[in-house]
Design a protein around this motif. Structure first.
Motif, PDB file in Angstrom:
ATOM      1  N   LEU A 136      -3.173  -8.213 -21.104  1.00  0.00           N
ATOM      2  CA  LEU A 136      -4.279  -8.567 -20.206  1.00  0.00           C
ATOM      3  C   LEU A 136      -3.890  -9.645 -19.197  1.00  0.00           C
ATOM      4  CD1 LEU A 136      -7.291  -8.522 -22.676  1.00  0.00           C
ATOM      5  CD2 LEU A 136      -6.879  -6.942 -20.773  1.00  0.00           C
ATOM      6  N   LYS A 137      -2.809 -10.358 -19.460  1.00  0.00           N
ATOM      7  CA  LYS A 137      -2.352 -11.415 -18.553  1.00  0.00           C
ATOM      8  C   LYS A 137      -1.500 -10.873 -17.403  1.00  0.00           C
ATOM      9  CE  LYS A 137      -2.395 -14.867 -22.209  1.00  0.00           C
ATOM     10  NZ  LYS A 137      -1.561 -15.695 -23.084  1.00  0.00           N
ATOM     11  N   VAL A 138      -1.123  -9.606 -17.477  1.00  0.00           N
ATOM     12  CA  VAL A 138      -0.296  -9.005 -16.423  1.00  0.00           C
ATOM     13  C   VAL A 138      -1.148  -8.836 -15.168  1.00  0.00           C
ATOM     14  CG1 VAL A 138       1.039  -6.974 -15.720  1.00  0.00           C
ATOM     15  CG2 VAL A 138       1.184  -7.816 -18.080  1.00  0.00           C
ATOM     16  N   LYS A 139      -0.662  -9.365 -14.072  1.00  0.00           N
ATOM     17  CA  LYS A 139      -1.357  -9.252 -12.791  1.00  0.00           C
ATOM     18  C   LYS A 139      -0.968  -7.922 -12.150  1.00  0.00           C
ATOM     19  CE  LYS A 139      -3.111 -13.440 -12.838  1.00  0.00           C
ATOM     20  NZ  LYS A 139      -3.641 -13.564 -14.165  1.00  0.00           N
ATOM     21  N   VAL A 140      -1.949  -7.095 -11.938  1.00  0.00           N
ATOM     22  CA  VAL A 140      -1.703  -5.772 -11.376  1.00  0.00           C
ATOM     23  C   VAL A 140      -2.216  -5.727  -9.948  1.00  0.00           C
ATOM     24  CG1 VAL A 140      -2.143  -3.306 -11.661  1.00  0.00           C
ATOM     25  CG2 VAL A 140      -1.925  -4.758 -13.660  1.00  0.00           C
ATOM     26  N   GLN A 141      -1.360  -5.273  -9.047  1.00  0.00           N
ATOM     27  CA  GLN A 141      -1.736  -5.125  -7.645  1.00  0.00           C
ATOM     28  C   GLN A 141      -1.346  -3.726  -7.189  1.00  0.00           C
ATOM     29  OE1 GLN A 141       0.155  -8.336  -5.579  1.00  0.00           O
ATOM     30  NE2 GLN A 141      -1.053  -9.885  -6.593  1.00  0.00           N
ATOM     31  N   PRO A 142      -2.191  -2.721  -7.494  1.00  0.00           N
ATOM     32  CA  PRO A 142      -1.847  -1.352  -7.115  1.00  0.00           C
ATOM     33  C   PRO A 142      -1.646  -1.235  -5.614  1.00  0.00           C
ATOM     34  CG  PRO A 142      -3.823  -1.407  -8.476  1.00  0.00           C
ATOM     35  CD  PRO A 142      -3.491  -2.816  -8.126  1.00  0.00           C
ATOM     36  N   LYS A 143      -0.641  -0.470  -5.256  1.00  0.00           N
ATOM     37  CA  LYS A 143      -0.418  -0.256  -3.836  1.00  0.00           C
ATOM     38  C   LYS A 143       0.244   1.095  -3.614  1.00  0.00           C
ATOM     39  CE  LYS A 143       4.097  -2.461  -3.265  1.00  0.00           C
ATOM     40  NZ  LYS A 143       4.841  -3.443  -2.527  1.00  0.00           N
ATOM     41  N   GLN A 144       0.085   1.585  -2.419  1.00  0.00           N
ATOM     42  CA  GLN A 144       0.727   2.824  -2.021  1.00  0.00           C
ATOM     43  C   GLN A 144       2.190   2.510  -1.755  1.00  0.00           C
ATOM     44  OE1 GLN A 144      -1.387   4.833   1.041  1.00  0.00           O
ATOM     45  NE2 GLN A 144       0.299   6.179   1.541  1.00  0.00           N
ATOM     46  N   THR A 145       3.083   3.259  -2.412  1.00  0.00           N
ATOM     47  CA  THR A 145       4.501   2.946  -2.279  1.00  0.00           C
ATOM     48  C   THR A 145       5.171   3.676  -1.126  1.00  0.00           C
ATOM     49  OG1 THR A 145       5.016   4.637  -3.922  1.00  0.00           O
ATOM     50  CG2 THR A 145       4.792   2.359  -4.691  1.00  0.00           C
ATOM     51  N   SER A 146       4.616   4.789  -0.694  1.00  0.00           N
ATOM     52  CA  SER A 146       5.202   5.478   0.448  1.00  0.00           C
ATOM     53  C   SER A 146       4.180   6.413   1.066  1.00  0.00           C
ATOM     54  CB  SER A 146       6.441   6.259   0.028  1.00  0.00           C
ATOM     55  OG  SER A 146       6.079   7.313  -0.843  1.00  0.00           O
ATOM     56  N   SER A 147       4.443   6.789   2.283  1.00  0.00           N
ATOM     57  CA  SER A 147       3.572   7.714   2.972  1.00  0.00           C
ATOM     58  C   SER A 147       4.440   8.674   3.762  1.00  0.00           C
ATOM     59  CB  SER A 147       2.636   6.948   3.907  1.00  0.00           C
ATOM     60  OG  SER A 147       1.857   7.858   4.643  1.00  0.00           O
ATOM     61  N   GLU A 148       4.321   9.935   3.430  1.00  0.00           N
ATOM     62  CA  GLU A 148       5.108  10.962   4.123  1.00  0.00           C
ATOM     63  C   GLU A 148       4.168  11.805   4.974  1.00  0.00           C
ATOM     64  OE1 GLU A 148       7.625  13.617   1.923  1.00  0.00           O
ATOM     65  OE2 GLU A 148       8.196  11.988   0.587  1.00  0.00           O
ATOM     66  N   ALA A 149       4.460  11.906   6.218  1.00  0.00           N
ATOM     67  CA  ALA A 149       3.678  12.784   7.073  1.00  0.00           C
ATOM     68  C   ALA A 149       4.391  14.109   7.160  1.00  0.00           C
ATOM     69  CB  ALA A 149       3.523  12.175   8.464  1.00  0.00           C
ATOM     70  N   LEU A 150       3.673  15.164   6.897  1.00  0.00           N
ATOM     71  CA  LEU A 150       4.230  16.498   7.022  1.00  0.00           C
ATOM     72  C   LEU A 150       3.898  17.066   8.384  1.00  0.00           C
ATOM     73  CD1 LEU A 150       3.246  18.062   3.578  1.00  0.00           C
ATOM     74  CD2 LEU A 150       5.470  17.215   4.273  1.00  0.00           C
ATOM     75  N   PRO A 151       4.755  17.929   8.896  1.00  0.00           N
ATOM     76  CA  PRO A 151       4.415  18.551  10.172  1.00  0.00           C
ATOM     77  C   PRO A 151       3.149  19.393  10.011  1.00  0.00           C
ATOM     78  CG  PRO A 151       6.451  19.480   9.240  1.00  0.00           C
ATOM     79  CD  PRO A 151       6.015  18.361   8.352  1.00  0.00           C
ATOM     80  N   ALA A 152       2.379  19.487  11.058  1.00  0.00           N
ATOM     81  CA  ALA A 152       1.145  20.272  11.027  1.00  0.00           C
ATOM     82  C   ALA A 152       1.470  21.717  10.698  1.00  0.00           C
ATOM     83  CB  ALA A 152       0.441  20.187  12.375  1.00  0.00           C
ATOM     84  N   ALA A 153       0.594  22.327   9.919  1.00  0.00           N
ATOM     85  CA  ALA A 153       0.796  23.732   9.546  1.00  0.00           C
ATOM     86  C   ALA A 153       0.722  24.604  10.782  1.00  0.00           C
ATOM     87  CB  ALA A 153      -0.276  24.138   8.549  1.00  0.00           C
ATOM     88  N   PRO A 154       1.582  25.644  10.837  1.00  0.00           N
ATOM     89  CA  PRO A 154       1.540  26.540  12.007  1.00  0.00           C
ATOM     90  C   PRO A 154       0.169  27.188  12.122  1.00  0.00           C
ATOM     91  CG  PRO A 154       3.238  27.228  10.406  1.00  0.00           C
ATOM     92  CD  PRO A 154       2.557  26.026   9.856  1.00  0.00           C
ATOM     93  N   GLY A 155      -0.298  27.278  13.344  1.00  0.00           N
ATOM     94  CA  GLY A 155      -1.647  27.674  13.609  1.00  0.00           C
ATOM     95  C   GLY A 155      -1.926  29.065  13.832  1.00  0.00           C
TER      96      GLY A 155
END
Length: 155
Positions: A136-155
């Motif tokens: 319970l003493k562990v300080k947790v700071q959730p965060k996003q570790t990466s963000s990948e943008a994918l190319p837009a799907a062909p239309g």
């Protein structure tokens, strides 16, 4: 999950009629794609075998070796939790269990701990409560570790 469960060993001893002889870790990787965004998350569900007092349990032979292995990995996990709680370098490499759990324990993820207590074994219950108090003493700071943008799907 069922196949893994069939390989999990349960053995009886003087303290527990159905003692799990190993830890179980289920890792689910979830991916969502929206437009040009790719979001991935990992969910770890962990069932730890309980710490065993070899003398009280009266285990011998293979059961004794299993108990030693369980206790060693739980000791390593406890050292990691203590290091996280105290802001020290975390020894994740000390056991296979802590290596696997490192991404979840590093303080950057949400974590929930459920402790199973058995009143008929007060010294084991006390140790479990001591572990949860440290966790319970562990300080947790959730965060996003990466963000990948994918190319837009062909239309």
């Amino acid at each position: 999950v069922e196949a893994a469960g069939r390989h999990r060993t349960v053995r009886s001893h003087q303290l527990n009629a159905e003692s799990s002889r190993s830890h179980a870790v289920l890792i689910l990787e979830v991916t969502a794609r929206r437009a040009n965004q790719h979001i991935a998350s990992t969910l770890m569900l962990v069932d730890l075998a309980g710490n065993e007092n070899i003398g009280k349990a009266g285990v011998e032979g293979l059961g004794k070796e299993e108990a030693k292995s369980i206790n060693k990995s739980l000791f390593s996990l406890t050292r990691c939790i203590e290091a996280l709680a105290n802001g020290h370098k975390v020894p994740f490499r000390d056991s296979t269990l802590t290596k696997i759990l490192a991404p979840a324990l590093g303080g950057q993820a949400c974590c929930t701990l459920i402790a199973a207590l058995r009143g008929e074994h007060p010294s084991e219950t006390k140790e479990t409560l001591k572990f949860t108090e440290t966790a319970l003493k562990v300080k947790v700071q959730p965060k996003q570790t990466s963000s990948e943008a994918l190319p837009a799907a062909p239309g």
